[in-house]
Design a protein around this motif. Structure first.
Motif, short mmCIF file in Angstrom:
data_model
loop_
_atom_site.label_atom_id
_atom_site.label_comp_id
_atom_site.label_asym_id
_atom_site.label_seq_id
_atom_site.Cartn_x
_atom_site.Cartn_y
_atom_site.Cartn_z
N GLN A 1 0.88 -1.16 -0.02
CA GLN A 1 -0.11 -0.07 0.05
C GLN A 1 1.06 1.16 0.03
OE1 GLN A 1 -1.10 2.37 2.80
NE2 GLN A 1 -2.75 3.12 1.07
N VAL A 2 0.50 2.16 -0.80
CA VAL A 2 1.47 3.36 -0.86
C VAL A 2 1.89 4.29 0.36
CG1 VAL A 2 1.16 3.81 -3.16
CG2 VAL A 2 -0.40 4.70 -1.84
N GLY A 3 0.94 4.14 1.37
CA GLY A 3 1.20 4.71 2.74
C GLY A 3 2.45 3.99 3.40
N GLU A 4 2.46 2.83 3.00
CA GLU A 4 3.65 1.97 3.79
C GLU A 4 5.05 2.31 3.57
OE1 GLU A 4 2.19 -2.10 3.37
OE2 GLU A 4 0.29 -1.69 4.60
N LEU A 5 5.26 2.99 2.32
CA LEU A 5 6.69 3.23 1.88
C LEU A 5 7.16 4.32 2.46
CD1 LEU A 5 5.40 2.94 -2.03
CD2 LEU A 5 6.57 1.09 -0.58
N SER A 6 8.62 4.46 2.36
CA SER A 6 9.25 5.59 2.58
C SER A 6 9.00 6.82 1.71
CB SER A 6 10.79 5.18 2.87
OG SER A 6 11.17 5.06 1.55
N GLY A 7 9.48 7.81 2.19
CA GLY A 7 9.21 9.00 1.26
C GLY A 7 9.94 8.87 -0.12
N GLY A 8 11.08 8.66 0.20
CA GLY A 8 11.82 8.26 -1.39
C GLY A 8 11.18 7.41 -2.17
N GLN A 9 10.67 6.15 -1.56
CA GLN A 9 10.30 5.20 -2.28
C GLN A 9 8.87 5.66 -2.87
OE1 GLN A 9 9.88 2.19 0.82
NE2 GLN A 9 11.64 1.00 0.00
N PRO B 1 10.71 16.66 -7.20
CA PRO B 1 10.95 15.35 -7.01
C PRO B 1 11.90 15.04 -6.20
CG PRO B 1 11.94 16.04 -9.37
CD PRO B 1 10.92 16.92 -8.77
N PHE B 2 12.89 16.14 -6.01
CA PHE B 2 14.08 15.76 -5.11
C PHE B 2 13.99 15.91 -3.41
CE2 PHE B 2 16.11 15.95 -9.29
CZ PHE B 2 16.80 14.68 -9.41
N ALA B 3 12.72 16.53 -3.34
CA ALA B 3 12.52 17.36 -1.93
C ALA B 3 12.47 16.12 -0.93
CB ALA B 3 11.20 18.20 -2.06
N GLY B 4 13.28 16.07 -0.19
CA GLY B 4 13.32 15.28 0.98
C GLY B 4 13.46 13.88 1.01
N VAL B 5 14.26 13.30 -0.25
CA VAL B 5 14.34 11.96 -0.55
C VAL B 5 15.70 11.62 -0.10
CG1 VAL B 5 12.80 12.21 -2.59
CG2 VAL B 5 15.32 12.45 -2.98
N ASP B 6 15.78 10.13 0.12
CA ASP B 6 17.00 9.70 0.44
C ASP B 6 18.15 9.61 -0.87
OD1 ASP B 6 16.69 6.52 -0.56
OD2 ASP B 6 14.92 7.64 -0.11
N ALA B 7 19.49 9.20 -0.41
CA ALA B 7 20.40 9.32 -1.49
C ALA B 7 19.95 8.18 -2.68
CB ALA B 7 21.65 8.81 -0.99
#
Lengths: 262, 411
Positions: A135-143, A165-171
């Protein structure tokens, strides 16, 4: 000389009586990676909405591949700002990516195996294929961001718009998005995205659009992304045009400068 | 006790109520997904003056004139609310609230004015008269069915058809309006079509179950579906079923307690919702609390076993956390008691399964410490605390990878 993907002529957009974009003139050539840069409230997302055709300009016009927005049959890929998505919505990752195939399906037809395979291929490109049942809510922000990038790939559009698209995502996500962008560029697609990280612009984007209510500058990065232009974009909060906009608003609303808003 | 359920009258009441609930539940899913369940509320209330005017003009309780009046009123509600939002700067929800309460009040006044001339009373508008459904019968293919079943079943079929036909379009409009508009979908038409269906459903169901229940059946079953489901397809099914179950419980309950069916239905739906919030597998309050509790107990038990094991081996205690919060002391006592009861610990020394648990934990602890020291380069005084937290989270797979991780470069 390539034909322009987007042509903006004398565009003004206003919410109620307050102009949020003023006299924008710009062309974005086909096949370019274009960054829209500017301070908060500069109208960056509004410009994307105008290109998408979801808000109507007060004056001026916009053309996409030489056709007017609204009349154009051109598909536009779109990645929304992460905050604007309802993450509790009962959809899984594959459902979201499949939404990218809807407009090609037409009325009353459900996505079938061909669409699902294509959606999985798009997920593969952003490294999310094994999470397709989440479910989309269970993903991390980057995912979550990568799922929406995959959806824009599934749309298979010549023009793709991305809102931060790059706001607050992991490396890992940043790298995945970069690779996708380069791949899109290789395929000759035009990508326009709202961007915040000024450091990465020079090496990565070949076109920039500096925005602060009005257009400060637009063009190839090498000539446009200069210190002087950046100062004009981010420095000096109240320009003459802001003053003019404020004066118009005061007259239209009949409120004095010391009114409730200020 | 089941006897009253079997009377044909009760069956007929239940059938009408169930169809009405299912019809509302289907639309409720769409509204709840758009976070606009309030709109169902507004339209169900706002159609009242239109209904009454249609009723008065035609002078009968025929469906068609009332439906036309109600549709006009529903469109009026959405236009007026939109206008208020644009021009008076009122927030969307508040604008709807203003419009529908005013229109509803107008409707009530109209009902009272015309009630003298025609057979319509405010009570019936608000609470419906599903109990009297079996009184008026019509013939269907040789079967005698309640007259009010026709509009309710019609609305149900209409909503079902719309849900199936516009499945992906509505889903996209609800999930990402911007993309919906950008992908050449007639966004406005689709959304207004939804509102018109809400209006039709309110009218079709209002005679049977009353406007209060229409609102409850739009909002509550769909919310139950939202709480329980991860996919739109299952949400639609669960919401519809929740509506039907509320209708069944409401009818049976009303007969048992000799009260009104609509009230009982709304109460049952509310009860189901509370149940769903508490018991939803995975994310419900009770499963979550149970999971937390059993996790806390496991950590406490493992800690006690490991400490006892170290002490029995005459090793210096690895760490001491004798001073804990009162709540953790409670868990500690409970864990000690449980260990003793299970026979994992005897005379302060872990035995049998308890001993194995202690050894495993200590092994994980040292593995993690080694990993942290060698791979992450942490100083020796930084090792203990994280190891004590992480050791409980290492499952077999991770432990194996930690063990082998020292040999290979993969991790």
């Amino acid at each position: 000389m390539k034909s322009p993907a987007i042509e903006i002529h004398d565009l003004t957009v206003s919410y109620r009586d307050k102009p949020v974009l003023w006299d924008i003139d710009a062309t974005i050539p086909e096949g370019s990676l274009c960054a829209i840069v500017g301070p908060n409230g500069a109208g960056k997302s509004t410009l994307l909405s105008a290109i998408l055709g979801t808000i109507h300009p007060a004056s001026g016009w916009l053309k996409i591949f030489a056709q007017e927005v609204g009349k154009s049959q051109e598909l536009i890929g779109f990645v929304p700002q992460r905050e604007s998505v309802d993450w509790d919505f009962p959809v899984d990752v594959l459902d979201v990516v499949l939404m990218g195939t809807y407009s090609r399906l037409g009325w009353f037809r459900r996505p079938g195996k061909a669409q699902r395979d294509w959606a999985m291929e798009c997920l593969e490109q952003v490294g999310m294929a094994d999470l397709n049942k989440r479910q989309v809510g269970e993903l991390s922000g980057g995912q979550q961001q990568r799922v929406f990038i995959a959806r824009s790939l599934a749309q298979d559009a010549r023009l793709i718009l991305m809102d931060e698209p790059f706001a607050g995502v992991d490396a890992a996500t940043e790298e995945a998005i970069r690779l996708v962008l380069l791949d899109l560029k290789k395929k000759g697609r035009t990508v326009v995205l709202v961007h915040h990280d000024l450091q990465t612009i020079e090496n990565f984007f070949d076109h920039v659009l500096l925005l602060n209510l009005r257009l400060v500058a637009a063009g190839p990065t090498a000539e446009t992304f200069t210190r002087e232009n950046l100062l004009r974009t981010y420095g000096g909060r109240l320009t003459l045009l802001d003053e003019a906009a404020e004066a118009v608003r005061r007259i239209r609303t009949g409120r004095s400068r010391t009114g409730r808003d200020r | 006790m089941i006897d009253p359920l079997l009377t044909p009258v009760a069956w007929q009441i239940m059938m009408v109520a169930a169809c009405a609930s299912a019809a509302c539940g289907l639309l409720g899913v769409q509204l709840v997904l758009r976070r606009r369940a309030m709109l169902g509320d507004a339209i169900a209330h706002g159609v009242l003056p239109g209904l009454v005017i249609g009723f008065v003009v035609s002078g009968s309780r025929d469906l068609f004139p009332m439906l036309v009046g109600a549709l006009i009123a529903a469109i009026f509600v959405s236009i007026l609310a939109e206008w208020l939002r644009e021009h008076a700067g009122v927030d969307g929800g508040a604008a709807l609230g203003v419009v529908f309460t005013s229109l509803f009040a107008l409707g009530i006044i109209l009902v009272e004015i015309f009630a003298r001339d025609v057979d319509l009373d405010p009570g019936c508008v608000l609470y419906g008269m599903v109990e009297y459904a079996p009184v008026q019968q019509v013939e269907w293919f040789g079967y005698s069915v309640p007259r009010s079943l026709t509009p309710v079943l019609g609305a149900l079929l209409l909503n079902l058809a719309a849900t199936v036909l516009f499945w992906k379009e509505w889903k996209l409009c609800a999930f990402d309006p911007q993309l919906a508009r950008a992908s050449r979908l007639p966004f406005r038409t689709l959304e207004q079509g939804l509102l018109i269906l809400v209006a039709i459903t309110s009218v079709a169901c209002f005679e049977a179950v009353g406007s209060v229940l229409v609102i409850a059946m739009i909002a509550v079953p769909a919310t139950i579906g939202h709480v329980l489901c991860d996919r739109m397809s299952s949400m639609v099914i669960v919401s519809t079923l929740a509506g039907v179950v509320s209708a069944v419980l409401g009818t049976v309950g009303a007969i048992q307690l000799e009260t009104g069916v609509p009230g009982m239905m709304a109460v049952s739906a509310g009860g189901l919702l509370v149940g769903a919030v508490l018991l939803a597998p995975g994310r419900g309050l009770i499963p979550a609390a149970t999971r937390n509790f059993s996790w806390t107990m496991r950590v406490e038990m493992e800690d006690i076993l490991a400490e006892a094991h170290l002490q029995s081996m005459d090793s210096p205690p690895d760490h001491n956390d004798s001073a804990g919060a009162p709540s953790s002391r409670f868990f500690r006592i409970l864990a000690t008691w449980l260990l003793w009861t299970l026979g994992y610990i005897r005379n302060g020394i872990p035995v049998g399964r308890g001993e194995r648990m202690a050894r495993t934990l200590l092994k994980k602890r040292s593995l993690w410490k080694r990993f942290a020291a060698e791979r992450m380069g942490l100083a020796s005084d930084h090792l203990d605390e994280p190891a004590h937290r992480i050791e409980h989270h290492l499952d077999e797979d991770l432990t194996r990878r930690l063990e082998s991780g020292f040999d290979s470069e993969e991790d």
